[in-house]
Design an enzyme around this catalytic site. Structure first.
Site, PDB file in Angstrom:
ATOM      1  N   THR A 216       0.815  -1.209   0.000  1.00  0.00           N
ATOM      2  CA  THR A 216       0.000   0.000   0.000  1.00  0.00           C
ATOM      3  C   THR A 216       0.851   1.261   0.000  1.00  0.00           C
ATOM      4  OG1 THR A 216      -0.126  -0.001   2.431  1.00  0.00           O
ATOM      5  CG2 THR A 216      -1.906  -1.107   1.234  1.00  0.00           C
ATOM      6  N   GLU A 263      -4.311   4.056   3.748  1.00  0.00           N
ATOM      7  CA  GLU A 263      -3.476   3.077   3.067  1.00  0.00           C
ATOM      8  C   GLU A 263      -4.173   2.671   1.776  1.00  0.00           C
ATOM      9  OE1 GLU A 263      -1.368   0.393   6.280  1.00  0.00           O
ATOM     10  OE2 GLU A 263      -3.472   0.674   6.831  1.00  0.00           O
TER      11      GLU A 263
END
Length: 332
Positions: A216, A263
């Site tokens: 991420t 994220e």
């Protein structure tokens, strides 16, 4: 969308106001979110200006007055100044004036504001505000005061009434903030008339996502952001390219319950995003953030989230011409 014939100007010092913006129709307000209600004010100014062959500008204030008068109460800002400017340029305005809002500025008498700023600095020909906008010391600059000032000094005034949504409720920045805090993206984006987005730089994190098969990009949002913690389908812009993805906003209860972090996992993407700025457009709220008892359970849920996000994004269409102009387009 209206096409402007001169470059859009952002003016933070009235002494540097471009000559071609003098004698404008001016829409005045805070415009946080530049939502559908705000756009009724802006459109009234556009119509007035274009009907008389004049430029059209907006005037706003930074920071938000509530942040000056109640600094201890965080205010979830929907659109920072540069995003306001981008939206207004897309709407076809010729410029945006951003006046520094301080306690000294707030102590300016309403008549001074009219004479020194509207007339002296801008030479306005028409002023447009919403029904609930007030200015000057003690909020003495009411809509009636502005009308009377226009008659006294020779400029036109339009006061725009409340803009209601399809349910008959008044569209407001407060409602949009509340909707985002509840994860109600359909309502928030509907009131905005475009999909809400944030921008932030990618920072180094714990890199747990790599081990989970979901690397991420980690972004820290403003401290005042009260977006509901949870999982979202998102469309992301980076380096002029658009990518679909799924994002988690929250404290990572399975791991550390740390500071809130956004994220973002981009589908079918490989590359280094560190140090880049991402624009993350929130398309659909999928589920609340939750704690998992095992990594296997977490990965299984992430697989399901990704499938749901892909499905939501596959049917995404622009909400409006403005949404399209701001980049909410289907991927080719």
């Amino acid at each position: 969308m209206t096409v402007t014939t001169t470059p859009f100007s952002v003016v933070e010092d009235l002494a540097s106001l471009p000559a071609h913006l003098k004698g404008s129709a001016v829409a005045i307000g805070n415009f946080d979110g530049v939502h559908r209600g705000h756009r009724a004010v802006l459109q009234a100014a556009i119509d007035e200006a274009h009907g008389h062959g004049r430029p059209v500008i907006a005037m706003t204030f930074e920071p938000h007055p509530r942040s000056v008068f109640a600094p201890h109460v965080p205010l979830f800002r929907l659109t920072p100044a540069h995003v306001k400017a981008e939206v207004m340029e897309a709407l076809g305005l010729d410029g945006l004036i951003v006046l520094p809002f301080t306690r000294d500025f707030a102590s300016l008498e309403a008549e001074q504001f009219v004479e020194e700023i509207l007339i002296g600095a801008l030479g306005i020909r028409h002023a447009v505000t919403g029904y609930d906008f007030h200015f000057g010391k003690g909020r003495a600059g009411t809509p009636d005061f502005l009308r009377a000032s226009g008659e006294k000094h020779g400029f036109g005034v339009t006061i725009v009434t409340a803009e209601n949504d399809e349910s008959g409720e008044v569209i407001s920045s407060s409602r949009i903030r509340a909707a985002l805090a509840e994860g109600d993206l359909a309502l928030a984006n509907g009131l905005l008339g475009y999909r809400w987005f944030v921008e932030a730089g990618v920072r180094h994190g714990e890199k747990r996502g790599r081990d989970l098969g979901y690397p991420t990009a980690n972004l820290r949002l403003a401290d005042d952001c009260t977006l509901k913690h949870g999982i979202y389908a998102v469309r992301v812009e980076v380096d002029g390219q658009r990518h679909d993805g799924v994002a988690s906003f929250g404290r990572r209860p399975t791991f550390d319950n740390g500071a809130p972090l956004l994220e973002v996992f981009l589908f079918d993407f490989s590359g280094d995003l560190y140090g880049k700025t991402l624009r993350v457009r929130f398309v659909s709220y999928l589920r609340p953030e939750e704690r998992f008892d095992s990594i296997e359970a977490l990965i299984a849920q992430m697989d399901q989230d990704s499938a749901e996000a892909r499905a939501a994004l596959a049917s995404m269409q622009p909400l409006s011409a403005l949404d399209l102009a701001l980049g909410a387009v289907p991927l080719s």
